[in-house]
Design an enzyme around this catalytic site. Structure first.
Site, PDB file in Angstrom:
ATOM      1  N   TRP A  45       0.821  -1.216   0.000  1.00  8.56           N
ATOM      2  CA  TRP A  45       0.000   0.000   0.000  1.00  8.56           C
ATOM      3  C   TRP A  45       0.854   1.265   0.000  1.00  8.56           C
ATOM      4  CZ3 TRP A  45      -5.038   1.870   0.267  1.00  8.56           C
ATOM      5  CH2 TRP A  45      -5.188   3.162   0.795  1.00  8.56           C
ATOM      6  N   MET A  46       0.375   2.322  -0.689  1.00  5.80           N
ATOM      7  CA  MET A  46       1.023   3.650  -0.671  1.00  5.80           C
ATOM      8  C   MET A  46      -0.036   4.728  -0.443  1.00  5.80           C
ATOM      9  SD  MET A  46       2.663   5.564  -4.041  1.00  5.80           S
ATOM     10  CE  MET A  46       4.387   5.160  -3.924  1.00  5.80           C
ATOM     11  N   ASN A  47       0.224   5.671   0.509  1.00  3.80           N
ATOM     12  CA  ASN A  47      -0.542   6.925   0.485  1.00  3.80           C
ATOM     13  C   ASN A  47       0.414   8.105   0.506  1.00  3.80           C
ATOM     14  OD1 ASN A  47      -0.981   5.755   3.372  1.00  3.80           O
ATOM     15  ND2 ASN A  47      -1.593   7.837   3.729  1.00  3.80           N
ATOM     16  N   ASP A  48       0.199   9.098   1.324  1.00  2.00           N
ATOM     17  CA  ASP A  48       0.874  10.401   1.190  1.00  2.00           C
ATOM     18  C   ASP A  48       2.360  10.375   0.802  1.00  2.00           C
ATOM     19  OD1 ASP A  48      -1.449  10.621   2.657  1.00  2.00           O
ATOM     20  OD2 ASP A  48      -0.547  11.625   4.357  1.00  2.00           O
ATOM     21  N   GLN A  64       3.983   7.122   2.704  1.00  2.00           N
ATOM     22  CA  GLN A  64       3.253   6.276   3.648  1.00  2.00           C
ATOM     23  C   GLN A  64       3.067   4.915   2.989  1.00  2.00           C
ATOM     24  OE1 GLN A  64       1.497   7.458   7.044  1.00  2.00           O
ATOM     25  NE2 GLN A  64       3.612   7.948   6.615  1.00  2.00           N
ATOM     26  N   TRP A 300      -9.149   8.802  -0.195  1.00  2.00           N
ATOM     27  CA  TRP A 300      -9.641   7.882   0.826  1.00  2.00           C
ATOM     28  C   TRP A 300     -11.045   7.447   0.417  1.00  2.00           C
ATOM     29  CZ3 TRP A 300      -6.167   5.827   3.669  1.00  2.00           C
ATOM     30  CH2 TRP A 300      -5.030   6.556   4.015  1.00  2.00           C
TER      31      TRP A 300
HETATM   32  C1  FRU Z   1      -3.382  11.892   5.150  1.00  2.00           C
HETATM   33  C2  FRU Z   1      -3.138  11.105   6.422  1.00  2.00           C
HETATM   34  C3  FRU Z   1      -2.214  11.887   7.353  1.00  2.00           C
HETATM   35  C4  FRU Z   1      -1.592  10.814   8.188  1.00  2.00           C
HETATM   36  C5  FRU Z   1      -1.438   9.685   7.188  1.00  2.00           C
HETATM   37  C6  FRU Z   1      -1.567   8.302   7.758  1.00  2.00           C
HETATM   38  O1  FRU Z   1      -3.722  11.097   4.060  1.00  2.00           O
HETATM   39  O2  FRU Z   1      -4.359  10.802   7.057  1.00  2.00           O
HETATM   40  O3  FRU Z   1      -2.851  12.901   8.110  1.00  2.00           O
HETATM   41  O4  FRU Z   1      -0.380  11.195   8.750  1.00  2.00           O
HETATM   42  O5  FRU Z   1      -2.425   9.890   6.189  1.00  2.00           O
HETATM   43  O6  FRU Z   1      -1.246   7.320   6.824  1.00  2.00           O
END
Ligand code: FRU
Length: 493
Positions: A45-48, A64, A300
């Site tokens: 998985w990848m986010n920020d 992330q 999200w």
């Molecule tokens: C934003 C967020 C941040 C948090 C991170 C957790 O997308 O909710 O506020 O640090 O993702 O993965």
């Protein structure tokens, strides 16, 4: 389980997961929705985007990351580097949750978002240690490295708790240096208003709270995630991801920063990107003095997360951020991306008749780019439709529509394919003039539309069944002058 047992258990999981990761990696490589030229996790998985920095001649992109599954979970910092913002090399995971302030029993823990800063040859990452149910739940932490690859955690936390117990959220530290002092802003909220909290430090170790640098005007969300405050042109810009702001997932403000008073005064506020898949944007300043922005190219709550593909998430293309004389921001794709261009074709000065469709094809429908310039002053059309990724029977298509009289641009993804139905629109600023310039990047399951040199940008994920290249242009109610069109197939990185 005590902490060292938990850490041991965690290491065991890492070893066990190695096998799962390489199996997921194989699966991910065969996936038709793997992007061709955007940064994605090798697996998992990848986010920020986190810790964007230009350090020792390379661009560093941390992110992330949950390496053991394609769903969000205990957060790690993934890591990729690039010399040119186009070709990226994955490096070992930079941060994993190992300490009490970032290690919990449920999935809601880990090394959450943050930033990077260089000082005396060392690269220091600042991040939020988050543990659901712990008191305090969020603290600010640091980890340093001399090679930019292996990071040693400091005696953390460097900030133990939120300055105000009533604040909701205390996360995503962004650190920068101004006049030999370091500043940090942290995302928070109180009484229904998102806030950016400001700290200052001389040595990156001891942090002094200065107060609330900026806050919502009452309509801009109740908690601000991932704030980033930086100098741009003659002023400063603040970008942020507001929670619970109707229809808005990203915002920018431009204005003046008073460092002595710790106050940012916004003069202009607007959306940074009009598409649905642009979140947690972060910037860096590179060695050419450019302010480069990258965001998480997702959202999200997307239903696509329910498909198990072994990986999830991607970054937007890197864009240079520019401050315009009227205080608005423009985003333009970095010119290095031209390296991706393969076969191309171009035409100029064509009169396209109303009601007639003119088509151009690229050899490869997986990844392509085009730039079209329309002369709206001498056009009589009342609508212009540009269709991409169309299936033979026309049931699937992504359509960009321009309505000149209203200066309204619509990115219609209602028939783009799988995933949520989406349509986004924006009014082009009056300063746009009589030329409509569209610069578009398609990469298998993403579209990024830059309008009039980045005055307005749309970023959207689309999941088409067909990956047909090219475009079809159809004016309605009159003719349009196509001043020029250039179109390229893009190579894989
Ligand atoms: C934003 C967020 C941040 C948090 C991170 C957790 O997308 O909710 O506020 O640090 O993702 O993965």
């Amino acid at each position: 389980m005590n902490i060292s047992e938990q850490a041991q258990e965690h290491m065991k999981q890492i070893l066990l997961a190695d096998e799962a990761v390489s199996a997921a990696s194989d699966k991910a490589e065969r996936d038709e929705y793997r992007l061709q030229y955007h940064v994605m996790p090798p697996a998992g998985w990848m986010n920020d985007p986190n810790g964007l920095v230009h350090f020792k001649g390379e661009y560093h992109l941390f992110y992330q990351h949950h390496p053991y599954s394609d769903k969000w979970g205990p957060m790690h910092w993934g890591h990729a580097v690039s010399k040119d913002l186009v070709h990226w090399r994955h490096l070992p995971i930079a941060l994993a949750p190992t300490e009490p302030y970032e290690l919990g029993e449920t999935g809601g823990y880990g090394c959450w978002s943050g930033s990077a800063v260089e000082h005396e040859g060392e690269l220091t990452l600042f991040y939020t240690g988050h543990v659901d149910g712990r008191q305090p739940m969020e603290v600010q932490c640091a980890a340093s490295s001399t090679d930019g690859i292996v990071f040693r955690k400091h005696p953390n936390p460097v900030i133990h708790s939120s300055p105000d117990e009533e604040n909701i959220g205390f996360r995503d530290p962004k650190v920068w240096c101004h006049d030999e002092t370091f500043y940090m802003i942290i995302g928070s909220g109180k009484a229904g208003k998102g806030k950016a909290l400001l700290y200052r430090s001389e040595d990156l170790e001891k942090w002094e709270y200065m107060g609330v640098a900026a806050e919502s005007d009452g309509t801009q969300g109740d908690m601000w995630e991932c704030p980033d405050l930086f100098p741009l042109g003659d002023g400063h810009a603040l970008i942020l991801s507001p929670m619970n702001m109707e229809g808005v997932k990203n915002l920018y403000m431009t204005g003046e920063m008073d460092y002595a008073a710790g106050q940012f005064t916004p003069q202009v506020a607007a959306k940074l990107d009009y598409g649905p898949d642009f979140y947690a944007a972060q910037t860096l300043m590179d060695d050419q003095g450019r302010r480069i922005l990258i965001a998480w190219m997702d959202r999200w709550g997307s239903s696509m997360v329910n498909e198990s593909r072994g990986w999830y998430g991607a970054m937007t293309l890197p864009r240079e951020l520019l401050l315009k004389p009227d205080g608005t921001l423009a985003q333009v794709p970095v010119p290095e991306l031209e390296k991706l261009r393969g076969n191309g074709e171009s035409v100029s000065h064509m009169l396209l008749e109303g009601g007639q469709t003119t088509s151009w094809k690229t050899k490869d429908g997986q990844g392509f780019e085009w730039i079209a310039e329309f002369n709206c002053a001498d056009s009589t059309a009342h609508q212009l439709d540009i269709t991409l990724l169309a299936s033979e029977d026309g049931s699937e298509a992504t359509v960009i529509t321009y309505i000149p009289k209203e200066s309204r641009l619509i990115l219609d993804c209602n028939r783009s394919g799988r995933g949520e139905v989406q349509s986004s629109e924006a009014l082009l600023p009056a300063s746009s003039g009589e030329l409509l310039k569209l610069h578009v990047f398609v990469d298998r399951c993403s579209i990024e539309v830059f309008v009039n040199d980045g005055d307005v940008v749309f970023t959207s994920r689309i999941y088409p069944a067909v990956m047909s290249g090219g475009l079809q242009i159809k004016p309605e109610g009159g003719a349009v002058i196509l001043q020029s069109l250039k179109i390229w197939s893009l190579n894989r990185i």
